[in-house]
Design a protein around this motif. Structure first.
Motif, short mmCIF file in Angstrom:
data_model
loop_
_atom_site.label_atom_id
_atom_site.label_comp_id
_atom_site.label_asym_id
_atom_site.label_seq_id
_atom_site.Cartn_x
_atom_site.Cartn_y
_atom_site.Cartn_z
N LYS A 46 41.12 52.59 44.54
CA LYS A 46 41.19 52.88 43.01
C LYS A 46 40.70 51.61 42.55
N ILE A 47 39.70 51.99 41.39
CA ILE A 47 39.04 50.87 40.46
C ILE A 47 39.40 51.12 39.16
N GLY A 88 37.45 43.96 35.78
CA GLY A 88 37.75 45.19 36.56
C GLY A 88 38.91 44.60 37.49
N LYS A 89 39.84 45.69 38.12
CA LYS A 89 40.74 45.49 39.20
C LYS A 89 40.44 46.62 39.90
N GLY A 90 40.91 46.17 41.33
CA GLY A 90 40.67 47.42 42.53
C GLY A 90 41.89 47.18 43.24
N ASN A 111 29.51 54.70 47.22
CA ASN A 111 29.52 53.65 45.81
C ASN A 111 30.56 54.42 45.02
N THR A 112 31.12 53.56 44.22
CA THR A 112 32.01 54.31 42.97
C THR A 112 31.85 53.41 41.89
N CYS A 114 40.11 54.42 35.06
CA CYS A 114 40.31 54.33 36.52
C CYS A 114 39.75 55.36 37.00
N ILE A 115 39.39 55.14 38.28
CA ILE A 115 38.98 56.15 39.31
C ILE A 115 39.63 56.03 40.60
#
Length: 138
Positions: free
Chosen positions: A59-60, A47-49, A86-87, A95-96
């Motif tokens: 954004k993750i 994952g990247k954020g 939390n997300t 992505c969110i």
């Protein structure tokens, strides 16, 4: 009514300027980048954020088709501080994004350190986490 070539050229230039600079706020680079703690050797992250202080934009993205989602814990002071929210998101390429403009807990306190714990996530368990801490001063 006949429009001159000069008027048409000015209109084209104005449109090009608006398209180039008018939307720059949404394409603004993040202040801080993050990743999950699972990369080693030739293998990449799950994952990247990103965290952009102005607007508290978090954004993750899940960037690996490994059967894991990615989870981020957002907390006051450091990754283990008082939980703000939390997300998580799953599925490679998904992505969110959360913003202060959504209100409530997503509007992060200004002038305070914000902690992030960014992990792989499966079966309600986190693993291979990486912790970050950034001053939210914008």
């Amino acid at each position: 009514m006949k429009i001159s070539k000069r008027t048409r050229a000015v209109g084209v230039l104005a449109t090009a300027f608006a398209l180039t600079f008018g939307f720059s706020g949404s394409a603004m680079a993040a202040d801080h980048t993050m990743n999950t703690g699972d990369a080693w050797g030739a293998f990449g992250y799950s994952g990247k954020g990103e965290f952009t202080e102005y607007g508290d934009i978090v954004k993750i993205c899940d960037i690996d088709a490994d059967g894991y989602a990615v989870h981020m814990r957002v907390a006051l002071d450091d990754a283990y501080g008082s939980l703000l929210y939390n997300t998580w998101v799953g599925g490679e390429g998904n992505c969110i994004t959360h913003r202060a403009s959504e209100g409530g807990k997503l509007n992060l306190p200004e002038g305070k350190y914000i902690g992030f714990q960014f992990c792989r996530y499966k079966a309600e368990k986190t693993s291979e986490c990486k912790n970050y801490r950034f001053l939210n001063d914008n």
